[in-house]
Design a protein around this motif. Structure first.
Motif, PDB file in Angstrom:
ATOM      1  N   GLY A 336       0.819  -1.217   0.000  1.00 41.36           N
ATOM      2  CA  GLY A 336       0.000   0.000   0.000  1.00 41.36           C
ATOM      3  C   GLY A 336       0.849   1.261   0.000  1.00 41.36           C
ATOM      4  N   CYS A 337       2.052   1.185   0.574  1.00 40.04           N
ATOM      5  CA  CYS A 337       2.929   2.368   0.637  1.00 40.04           C
ATOM      6  C   CYS A 337       3.831   2.485  -0.584  1.00 40.04           C
ATOM      7  CB  CYS A 337       3.790   2.329   1.898  1.00 40.04           C
ATOM      8  SG  CYS A 337       2.851   2.627   3.405  1.00 40.04           S
ATOM      9  N   THR A 338       3.893   1.437  -1.406  1.00 41.74           N
ATOM     10  CA  THR A 338       4.843   1.462  -2.527  1.00 41.74           C
ATOM     11  C   THR A 338       4.155   1.430  -3.884  1.00 41.74           C
ATOM     12  OG1 THR A 338       5.003  -0.967  -2.471  1.00 41.74           O
ATOM     13  CG2 THR A 338       6.624   0.268  -1.176  1.00 41.74           C
ATOM     14  N   ALA A 339       2.832   1.486  -3.884  1.00 41.97           N
ATOM     15  CA  ALA A 339       2.097   1.413  -5.147  1.00 41.97           C
ATOM     16  C   ALA A 339       2.072   2.780  -5.825  1.00 41.97           C
ATOM     17  CB  ALA A 339       0.667   0.928  -4.904  1.00 41.97           C
ATOM     18  N   GLY A 340       2.246   2.758  -7.118  1.00 43.11           N
ATOM     19  CA  GLY A 340       2.128   3.995  -7.906  1.00 43.11           C
ATOM     20  C   GLY A 340       3.095   5.068  -7.453  1.00 43.11           C
ATOM     21  N   ALA A 341       2.539   6.217  -7.091  1.00 40.52           N
ATOM     22  CA  ALA A 341       3.386   7.338  -6.672  1.00 40.52           C
ATOM     23  C   ALA A 341       3.799   7.212  -5.217  1.00 40.52           C
ATOM     24  CB  ALA A 341       2.634   8.649  -6.897  1.00 40.52           C
ATOM     25  N   GLY A 342       3.478   6.071  -4.579  1.00 40.29           N
ATOM     26  CA  GLY A 342       3.833   5.868  -3.173  1.00 40.29           C
ATOM     27  C   GLY A 342       2.837   6.554  -2.266  1.00 40.29           C
ATOM     28  N   SER A 343       2.860   6.164  -1.005  1.00 38.81           N
ATOM     29  CA  SER A 343       1.893   6.710  -0.057  1.00 38.81           C
ATOM     30  C   SER A 343       2.516   6.782   1.315  1.00 38.81           C
ATOM     31  CB  SER A 343       0.654   5.803  -0.037  1.00 38.81           C
ATOM     32  OG  SER A 343      -0.290   6.303   0.885  1.00 38.81           O
ATOM     33  N   SER A 344       2.258   7.897   1.989  1.00 38.24           N
ATOM     34  CA  SER A 344       2.718   8.062   3.372  1.00 38.24           C
ATOM     35  C   SER A 344       1.754   9.024   4.045  1.00 38.24           C
ATOM     36  CB  SER A 344       4.121   8.670   3.390  1.00 38.24           C
ATOM     37  OG  SER A 344       4.053  10.042   3.064  1.00 38.24           O
TER      38      SER A 344
END
Lengths: 350, 110
Positions: A336-344
């Motif tokens: 979930g944190c590394t998908a696409g443009a990333g997420s945080s």
């Protein structure tokens, strides 16, 4: 609606959640995330530094959002005690922490919230303090009406979830009437200067999808939110963070119940972005539980996966050297944190 | 129950190159470029694709572009308006032919 814990739902147990996340599925294995990191020489995942202390002040909340990874709600009674907050202050005094990120539940519902903020400011007048404010808490009870003023007095950055600029999508995720109250609360924050250019008072919004799909590109979404909120409600804010929902707790329960788990995970896996993997927030953050235990991130906290540094698993035993050398625990929810443009918690990372 | 359409087949769209790779490669290159940001935004293109998907009544395309428009930040109201645009053009395309019917009626009537 009750929390999963109050319902005694099987997925209120972190053991059951981890068991689910580690199951081999037809199109991916239970240890797929680790194997993706191995391919790009990032395994074991290591911290780069420890700059952010994200502190969970408790699971109590006035809302029961359908996607909540904390399983927070009015029926959750776990809150951080002043003694544990004192231990956080000791860590702040003795280490190079640049940002304190207060989360929950609704962190403002902790009876020692204001005491804690004042104590942080007394130690460090410059450290960034972020409060993850759900907006509706400001209107929930007269004792919270002056929160915008309190935030302003202590130069707190406000980060608030608003899944969309319409009532239908917001209320479907966060509960009936939440959109209308959120708009009122945003106006109160704007009145204090929050989100208004030149005031230095930061008001950021957090978008996360209302369902089993990925978030839109952050920049375009921010422009759309700014236009819609300004045109229709005369509301301003600084930045919009687009966050991907992680398959944990209530969102995991939703994915399984709706038959979307496999498809959603496949989408996250297909969108794995090595650049986002290198910039994940667990590399510069320590997440503190309401009881003082330490975790790699808020998500590992909810899965009860304590940091691997055996001699530094609690605030009272904080050992910077040990924490900086630790291996970060990764499982398939990390996609979930590394998908696409990333997420945080601060939005995209790549 | 067996049906002609299987939702899982959508995931295998990329594999059509197994039988004819050069043409598949050309198609996917073209497809990718068409949907990139250009004079129209990727979001606008996705809404057009959703409308067209309903016009050609392709279940794969409807599934794919329902998800895609949501991932581009569109909401249900915008998506339904796009489908109404497609429907209005379809209805209009039928109705505009009524002029031919009217002409013929007039031609053969006293």
């Amino acid at each position: 609606m009750k929390s999963l814990k109050a319902q005694d739902h099987p997925l209120s147990s972190s053991e059951t959640e981890i068991h689910y996340l580690e199951r081999d599925m037809p199109n991916f294995s239970g240890d797929r995330f680790a194997s993706e990191l191995k391919k790009i020489n990032l395994f074991p995942l290591k911290p780069t530094q420890i700059e952010v202390l994200q502190i969970n002040l408790g699971k109590m909340c006035n809302q029961v959002c359908l996607h909540c990874h904390v399983d927070a709600g009015p029926d959750r009674k776990e809150i951080m005690l002043r003694e544990t907050m004192q231990q956080c202050l000791e860590v702040l005094k003795n280490n190079s922490i640049t940002s304190i990120d207060l989360t929950g539940g609704a962190p403002e519902m902790n009876p020692d919230f204001r005491w804690f903020v004042e104590a942080i400011r007394a130690i460090d007048s410059e450290v960034t303090i972020i409060v993850r404010c759900n907006l509706t808490i400001i209107l929930a009870n007269p004792k919270y009406y002056d929160l915008p003023l309190f935030f302003k007095k202590h130069k707190i950055e406000v980060a608030s979830s608003l899944p969309y600029f319409t009532a239908m999508k917001t209320d479907s995720q966060r509960g009936d009437g939440v959109f209308e109250k959120s708009i009122k609360a945003l106006k109160l924050l704007n009145e204090q200067g929050y989100g208004i250019e030149g005031t230095g008072l930061v008001l950021n919004l957090v978008y996360n999808p209302s369902g089993a799909f990925m978030p839109a590109a952050q920049a375009g979404l921010e422009a759309e939110f700014k236009k819609r909120l300004a045109d229709k409600f005369d509301i301003s804010f600084n930045s919009l963070f687009a966050i991907t929902n992680l398959p944990i707790s209530r969102f995991l329960e939703y994915l399984i119940r709706s038959g979307n788990y496999e498809g959603y995970m496949e989408k996250l896996i297909d969108s794995f972005n090595p650049t986002a993997a290198a910039g994940v927030m667990c590399r510069n953050t320590i997440s503190v539980g309401w009881d003082g235990y330490l975790y790699d991130c808020d998500f590992n906290q909810m899965l009860e996966l304590k940091v691997t540094s055996q001699d530094s698993q609690h605030l009272k035993d904080w050992n910077q050297q040990s924490l900086i050398k630790r291996n970060i625990i990764v499982k398939n929810h990390c996609f979930g944190c590394t998908a696409g443009a990333g997420s945080s918690c601060g939005g995209v990372t790549a | 129950m067996k049906t002609y359409y299987n939702p899982d087949d959508l995931k295998n769209f990329g594999k059509i190159g197994e039988f004819q790779k050069p043409l598949a490669d050309k198609f996917f290159d073209y497809y990718g470029e068409v949907f990139a940001e250009g004079a129209l935004t990727a979001r606008e293109k996705s809404l057009i694709a959703l409308a067209v998907a309903h016009t050609i009544q392709c279940p794969y395309c409807i599934d794919a572009y329902t998800t895609d428009t949501m991932e581009k930040g569109c909401d249900e109201e915008q998506m339904m308006e796009a489908v109404h645009v497609a429907s209005a053009i379809r209805a209009g395309a039928s109705l505009v032919h009524a002029t031919q019917m009217m002409n013929k009626v007039k031609e053969i009537s006293m």
